[in-house]
Design an enzyme around this catalytic site. Structure first.
Site, short mmCIF file in Angstrom:
data_model
loop_
_atom_site.label_atom_id
_atom_site.label_comp_id
_atom_site.label_asym_id
_atom_site.label_seq_id
_atom_site.Cartn_x
_atom_site.Cartn_y
_atom_site.Cartn_z
N TYR A 144 0.84 -1.35 -0.05
CA TYR A 144 -0.08 0.05 -0.06
C TYR A 144 0.85 1.23 0.06
O TYR A 144 1.77 1.43 0.82
CB TYR A 144 -0.90 -0.02 1.08
CG TYR A 144 -1.79 1.08 1.29
CD1 TYR A 144 -2.85 1.41 0.48
CD2 TYR A 144 -1.78 2.22 2.47
CE1 TYR A 144 -3.68 2.32 0.56
CE2 TYR A 144 -2.58 3.24 2.55
CZ TYR A 144 -3.55 3.14 1.49
OH TYR A 144 -4.36 4.42 1.71
N ASP A 239 9.29 3.05 0.23
CA ASP A 239 8.10 3.55 0.83
C ASP A 239 8.42 3.18 2.37
O ASP A 239 8.00 2.01 2.77
CB ASP A 239 6.63 2.95 0.41
CG ASP A 239 5.68 3.65 1.07
OD1 ASP A 239 5.82 4.24 2.05
OD2 ASP A 239 4.44 3.52 0.92
N LYS A 267 3.49 8.64 9.19
CA LYS A 267 3.27 8.08 10.41
C LYS A 267 4.35 8.64 11.43
O LYS A 267 4.10 9.77 11.69
CB LYS A 267 3.36 6.63 10.23
CG LYS A 267 2.33 6.29 9.39
CD LYS A 267 1.96 4.56 9.35
CE LYS A 267 0.61 4.42 8.52
NZ LYS A 267 0.68 3.93 7.10
C1 LIG Z 1 0.05 4.41 5.92
C2 LIG Z 1 0.78 4.19 4.66
C3 LIG Z 1 0.81 4.95 3.63
C4 LIG Z 1 -0.20 6.22 3.48
O1 LIG Z 1 0.02 7.13 4.43
P1 LIG Z 1 -1.20 7.87 4.76
O2 LIG Z 1 -0.77 9.22 5.81
O3 LIG Z 1 -2.37 7.29 5.32
O4 LIG Z 1 -1.81 8.57 3.46
C5 LIG Z 1 1.64 4.75 2.48
N1 LIG Z 1 2.13 4.02 2.52
C6 LIG Z 1 2.64 3.07 3.54
C7 LIG Z 1 3.57 1.92 3.46
C8 LIG Z 1 1.58 3.01 4.60
O5 LIG Z 1 1.85 2.15 5.66
#
Ligand SMILES: *Cc1c(COP(=O)(O)O)cnc(C)c1O
Length: 426
Positions: A144, A239, A267
């Site tokens: 994601y 990411d 995060k």
């Molecule tokens: C949570 C998450 C996102 C998205 O971040 P948001 O602040 O919810 O938009 C993107 N990449 C990874 C790996 C994530 O865990």
């Protein structure tokens, strides 16, 4: 435990908010029941609207690595708020957090702040496309990278939980530029690169996947991606929205000793306020406006309250030499305890863990990619989730999610949790 007030609040929310929630993973769709409304939280505990106390293993999906309402962060936000909450002009604190982030994370010279992980990843691929003058990207099934169009294709937890792996509203034109690969399968990645030679701008990957449950990279996988990117002239994007400032000070790049070309954050970097960021070496970052041609902007980007929370969080992490050891030890303790009680009760399971990211899959087969992660999406998980909840332990309401361990957890909390797991299955 009673959830009368939560149920009432949820019914009210459903009338004016789609599904009653502002982010789908908060709903209890895959486990049944109604979501719990939080009133406040402190340290390792959530306190809901009915007065129940829950031990929290989600921690806002990662940010609260030092616990909820962590005093230095709260203080920093309060003090900043008194000076005005947004200016749309540069502020010194943006440079301070940028300097600190650049000093903690390997292989980056410059960083730009945005408001979410979604924005960070969306901007990172635009930058990669602009820099390489290529259009396609490779993403992995079950990973994601936020909810922007290019990534909403086999996007892990949120989407899968609701049975819509590919979201309507994403145009065919956009989808055709996202090539899907299997996690931990280098041969598959190489065949895609070969078939699209000269067209792939970037490979984006969660260096430890956390959005199909926790799925670690197999030995050589990240190194292999690095080598393939070098060979085929694509950029490697880590990411690190989940792994950044969680697996180590320098995130997955430091932990695995593999350099990415662009790194995204979210995060933890926001200390609980809405922050994302993306970073790279100077020559790539200077491709961004106003220096370079790739446009990217934000009215609230670098917001002073968000920067105060993020800066304080990174400072706390940076000065605590033992933090990541403590997190490793606590999470290993939890893993060991759960392994024992699940084995003693003859429950088929697989536990995956890297540092303070851990998940339990209720199937004995190895979980290495999106397909195998699906084995754990079953009735045992529902029983587990509701069993823990009844004991006052809160984990994510989906089998496709990772638990985020916080330093605020005590060994007493961990023992309590292990006993709760035993109670469910004995
Ligand atoms: C949570 C998450 C996102 C998205 O971040 P948001 O602040 O919810 O938009 C993107 N990449 C990874 C790996 C994530 O865990």
């Amino acid at each position: 435990m009673l959830y009368q007030r939560s149920s009432k609040l949820f019914a009210e929310a459903e009338k004016v908010i789609p599904g009653g929630v502002n982010s789908p993973v908060r709903a209890f769709k895959s486990v049944g029941g109604t979501p719990i409304f939080v009133k406040e939280a402190k340290g390792a505990y959530l306190y809901d609207e009915d007065g129940n106390r829950l031990i929290d293993y989600i921690n806002s999906w990662g940010p609260m690595i030092l616990g909820h309402a962590y005093a230095p962060v709260v203080e920093a936000v309060i003090e900043k708020a008194k000076l005005g909450t947004s200016f749309g002009m540069p502020t010194e604190i943006e440079t301070k957090i940028a300097e600190l982030a650049v000093s903690m994370v390997p292989n980056i010279d410059k960083i730009r702040f945005v408001n979410s992980g979604t924005e960070a990843c969306m901007s990172a691929i635009r930058l990669a496309r602009g820099y390489t003058d290529r259009e396609k990207i490779i993403k992995f099934k079950g990973c994601y990278h936020g909810h922007s169009d290019s990534f909403l294709i086999s996007a892990g937890s949120g989407a899968v939980t609701f049975g819509s792996p590919n979201s309507p509203g994403v145009t065919a034109g956009t989808a055709k530029d996202t090539l899907l690969a299997n996690y931990n399968d280098l041969a598959n990645v190489e065949s895609i690169l070969k078939a699209n030679e000269g067209e792939v701008a970037a490979i984006i990957v969660e260096p430890v996947a956390g959005n199909m449950g926790c799925v670690p990279p197999q030995k050589g996988f990240l190194e292999g991606l690095r080598a393939l990117c070098n060979t085929y002239g694509a950029l490697l994007i880590f990411d690190e929205v989940m792994t950044g400032f969680r697996l180590s000070k320098g995130g997955a790049q430091e932990l695995f000793g593999v350099n990415a070309d662009i790194v995204t954050f979210g995060k933890v970097i926001g200390g609980g306020l809405p922050v994302g960021a993306f970073a790279a070496r100077k020559e790539i970052m200077d491709y961004l406006a106003p220096v370079g041609p790739v446009y990217q902007a934000g009215t609230l980007s670098g917001n002073p309250l968000a920067m105060a929370a993020g800066l304080t969080m990174l400072q706390e992490i940076n000065k605590d030499a033992e933090l990541f050891n403590r997190l490793e030890e606590k999470t290993a303790y939890l893993e060991k305890g759960m392994r024992k009680v699940l084995t003693d009760n003859n429950v088929p399971f697989t536990i995956n863990r890297v540092g303070s990211m851990i998940s339990v899959f209720f199937d004995e087969r190895e979980v290495v990619d999106f397909e195998t992660a699906g084995f754990g999406n079953n009735d045992t998980f529902k029983k587990f989730f509701h069993g823990l909840l009844a004991e006052g332990v809160y984990i994510a309401p989906s089998s496709y999610e990772t638990w985020f361990i916080t330093d605020a957890l005590t060994y007493e909390d961990l023992d309590y949790t292990i006993n709760a797991v035993n109670k469910i299955f004995s």
